[in-house]
Scaffold this active site. Structure first.
Site, PDB file in Angstrom:
ATOM      1  N   SER A 405       0.825  -1.214   0.000  1.00 48.49           N
ATOM      2  CA  SER A 405       0.000   0.000   0.000  1.00 48.49           C
ATOM      3  C   SER A 405       0.853   1.255   0.000  1.00 48.49           C
ATOM      4  O   SER A 405       0.322   2.364  -0.052  1.00 48.49           O
ATOM      5  CB  SER A 405      -0.937   0.002   1.205  1.00 48.49           C
ATOM      6  N   HIS A 426      -2.515  -2.472  -6.104  1.00 54.75           N
ATOM      7  CA  HIS A 426      -2.905  -2.151  -4.735  1.00 54.75           C
ATOM      8  C   HIS A 426      -4.403  -2.273  -4.585  1.00 54.75           C
ATOM      9  O   HIS A 426      -5.147  -1.430  -5.079  1.00 54.75           O
ATOM     10  CB  HIS A 426      -2.439  -0.728  -4.374  1.00 54.75           C
ATOM     11  N   GLU A 438      -5.454   0.401  -7.441  1.00 58.90           N
ATOM     12  CA  GLU A 438      -4.391   1.311  -7.900  1.00 58.90           C
ATOM     13  C   GLU A 438      -3.372   0.473  -8.660  1.00 58.90           C
ATOM     14  O   GLU A 438      -2.797  -0.476  -8.106  1.00 58.90           O
ATOM     15  CB  GLU A 438      -3.730   2.012  -6.709  1.00 58.90           C
ATOM     16  N   ASN A 476      -3.559   6.726  -0.378  1.00 54.11           N
ATOM     17  CA  ASN A 476      -3.030   6.762   0.992  1.00 54.11           C
ATOM     18  C   ASN A 476      -2.173   7.997   1.243  1.00 54.11           C
ATOM     19  O   ASN A 476      -2.109   8.499   2.363  1.00 54.11           O
ATOM     20  CB  ASN A 476      -2.235   5.489   1.284  1.00 54.11           C
TER      21      ASN A 476
END
Ligand code: T1G
Length: 696
Positions: A405, A426, A438, A476
């Site tokens: 991540s 991801h 992702e 993130n």
């Protein structure tokens, strides 16, 4: 005659076939062609008219690309009323997805037949609208107020059988739409069936519309169009048909002017544009039939579940037989949920868990898979060990993906002899449910490997977004910034509970602190420890969250975090220890807490999100602003009716946002450094949408 509607005579029946690929959207040519076709049939003395769609579907709705532009005649409600007013018998033969204006055309015809696979609905609320071509007046006359409101306010599709049972259609028949339509129309003529104008049917019986309005608004989490459906259907009960149509039109036009309509239509088109990358045009993905998954924890078993549900064979590797069996248990639990929800048949469940899933503890089991997804512990050393092994055992051409991540994919690729085959995929937990993927492209990742990542995402039903390599990629990285903003607000005087309330009022399903409790406070704790050695001394980092973790409070998984879940109340109740820790830290820092209004909180929270998002686009980590919008919509619960943070920013006005950020920077210049891209757009008088258009 417009070629958008092809005209043909078959005996007494005039056939109008829609020819406007890909979905027979009811653009101006189609609308004009329908009226011209009806008039021609009447002039030629036909006895009936059959309307159906060429290609993949009956009309799938108004042409959404026309929205926001001045409406052009003939208007769709007038087309519907003209079709119904014909003295001829008008029949629809439906297939594919008759949606929105498409279903409104169908219920304006006198009889409707469909193929078994046909689906239909009024999804306008998903675009921030209501049905605006008499659907709110005709459908209640056909199926009653409550059933029509359920269809309109949810925007869900119904299948042919449900439509038959509801009375939306009159029959279901196997075959080509043209053939079943001609047969049905001829049967009606032979039987002397009368015209059957829905608008002449009695007004539907009313319900307690005030209660229905309030209940609909309450469950719409700030979105207003579902409740507007209630008002339009009320008009169908209270007013003569023509006045009801006028009332519907007024409500429709009101919604057409709203930011929510802009946001939701931006989301509709962006969801489709985000996986269309110019650099991948003509690049063929590699074939993927068998997937390897390494690690059978929550993520690994979720990823394996997603692949299995999409018909892929999966070899899942764990360290020990016991761990492998535990992974099987998680996968069977995931699939069992799908069976319970009616999303998966028992037969398919048996096939998946029987043949398609292989468990192993040996890397050699991966020697023939086409693509491997690593989902082991988030520590670079562990990842490198795994990829070194993969490099040794996987066949040439196999794609090697990491589900990390935030870790550096370039660094992971560098430990293999095949850097071009390495990519980041991801997923978001639960991986078999969350739609965001992702696709993280490292420096050496080959174009056909990127294409393979997107092809896998499409097969898994994901919304795939291309991301560059940085700490946290797109989502993130932005999350870390707006979470930090929330922490700063707490240090300065707001409470976690006020912030959660303010952000759910903005439209998030959950506020940031409730989300942290759900995800596990230990994750943020580990991230803060990981980043501490390289942290800039100017960065304000609160210590109260660490103290909360040091007391073993990790959120829902330990029963207590920002909220206390012991009482079993959904969402928990505030944990009193939290404010004690916060007040102690404020005192230690000499901070005199100040009042923040909910509006202040939203403004700051969103300004920090937009500012970081602008940096992510400016640095090329996200290709376009819409890529960030889709990431936040499909991975972080951003309210769809705001379109995404950068669409929202455009609608707020970038100059005002930049002014806010510069104002906040006077309190904390380090955290609030304005994004260069935001400054540039404001200086040039451009918007994030302009960048989307330029990149198209
Ligand atoms: N208008 C314009 N373009 C449309 C469109 C529409 N209604 N529907 C789809 N497209 C484009 C889409 O952008 C894509 O383009 C291509 O068609 C294939 O779509 C007055 C006001 C029909 C179930 O909301 O739900 O009627 O990317 O990739 O997965 O009351 O499209 O290829 O350039 O989604 O097979 C109501 C919206 C409108 C239906 C097919 N109707 N569309 O799904 O293909 S408002 C809708 C869908 C209205 C009236 C009101 C889906 C689909 P491109 P796709 P798909």
């Amino acid at each position: 005659m417009s070629e958008a509607i092809e005209y043909e005579r078959v005996g007494d029946i005039a056939v109008l076939k829609a020819n406007n690929p890909p979905v027979n959207a009811l653009g101006m040519d189609v609308r004009a062609g329908l009226i011209a076709g009806v008039e021609r049939a009447e002039a030629e003395g036909a006895r009936a008219i059959l309307i159906y769609g060429g290609g993949r579907t009956y009309f799938a709705g108004a042409d959404i690309r026309e929205f926001g532009k001045p409406p052009t005649k003939p208007y769709l409600p007038d087309v519907c009323n003209r079709i119904e007013a014909s003295p001829l018998l008008v029949v629809s033969a439906m297939h594919g997805t008759a949606l929105g204006g498409g279903l409104e055309i169908a219920v304006s015809t006198h009889y409707r037949i469909a193929v078994p696979s046909a689906r239909m609905g009024l999804p306008e609320v998903h675009l921030g609208l209501i049905p605006g071509a008499t659907g709110t007046q005709r459908l209640p006359r056909l199926v009653g107020v409550e059933k029509s409101l359920d269809i309109m306010t949810t925007g869900r599709q119904i299948n042919a059988q449900q439509a038959l049972e509801l009375g939306v259609i009159d029959g279901i028949a196997e075959g080509e739409p043209r053939d079943i339509g001609l047969t049905y129309a001829q049967e009606l003529l032979d039987a002397g069936a009368p015209r059957r104008a829905v608008s002449e049917m009695p007004a539907p019986a009313p319900i307690d519309f005030d209660a229905a309005y309030d209940a609909t608004l309450a469950r719409s989490r700030g979105q207003i169009s579902p409740a507007y459906c209630v008002r339009a259907v009320k008009a169908a009960c209270d007013l003569p048909f023509a006045e009801g149509v006028a009332a519907e039109r007024a409500l429709f036009r009101e919604l057409m002017e709203t930011d929510q309509r802009q946001g939701m239509i931006h989301a509709f088109f962006s969801e489709r544009a985000v996986s269309k990358l110019p650099e991948l045009e003509g690049v063929a993905p590699r074939d993927v039939n068998a997937i390897g998954v390494i690690g059978g924890g929550t993520m690994g078993s979720g990823i394996a579940t997603a692949c299995l549900l999409s018909g892929l064979n999966v070899v899942l590797l764990e360290m020990t037989p016991e761990a492998a069996e535990a992974a099987r248990g998680r996968i069977e639990g995931n699939l069992g949920g799908a069976v319970k929800r009616g999303k998966l048949s028992q037969d398919k469940y048996d096939a998946i868990t029987g043949k398609a899933l292989t468990l192993s503890t040996e890397y050699a089991a991966l020697s023939d898979v086409d693509l491997v997804i690593e989902a082991v512990f988030e520590e670079m050393g562990v990842k490198k060990q795994v990829f070194t092994q993969l490099d040794a055992v996987c066949k040439r051409g196999a794609v090697l993906a990491s589900n990390t991540s935030y870790l550096d994919i370039d660094e992971i690729a560098a430990c293999t002899s095949r850097r071009g085959d390495v990519i980041g995929l991801h997923f978001f937990s639960p991986a078999h449910v969350m739609k965001l993927l992702e696709v993280v492209v490292a420096d050496a990742t080959a174009p056909d490997v990127v294409a393979t990542g997107f092809a896998l995402g499409k097969k898994l039903g994901k919304v795939s977004v291309r991301a560059g390599v940085c700490d946290g990629f797109i989502g993130n990285r932005i999350l870390k910034t707006y979470r930090t903003c929330a922490d700063h607000l707490v240090l300065d005087g707001a409470s976690p509970y006020q912030i959660d309330k303010a952000m759910t009022g903005f439209g998030f399903a959950m506020g940031p602190f409730a989300v942290a409790d759900l995800a596990g406070l230990d994750i943020g704790w580990a991230t803060r420890k990981r980043l501490a050695p390289t942290r800039d001394p100017r960065e304000r980092v609160p210590t109260y969250p660490d103290k909360l973790c040091e007391h073993g409070n990790f959120g829902q998984k330990t029963g207590k975090g920002y909220y206390d879940y012991a009482g079993g109340k959904r969402g928990g109740v505030p944990n009193p220890q939290v404010m004690e820790l916060i007040e102690a830290e404020r005192a230690e820092l000499g901070i005199a807490p100040r009042e923040f209004s909910d509006e202040d909180i939203v403004r700051r929270y969103m300004a920090s999100m937009v500012n970081e998002a602008a940096k992510v686009v400016g640095e090329g980590i996200a290709r376009r602003p819409l890529d960030v919008d889709m990431t936040l919509l499909f991975g972080y619960g951003f309210p769809r009716y705001n379109g995404g943070p950068l669409k929202w920013a455009d609608m707020q006005g970038l100059p005002a946002l930049l002014d806010d950020i510069c104002g906040y920077a006077e309190e904390d210049a380090y955290f609030w450094q304005p994004a260069p891209l935001l400054e540039q757009l404001v200086a040039e008088g451009r918007s994030f949408d302009d960048l989307n258009k330029e990149a198209a």
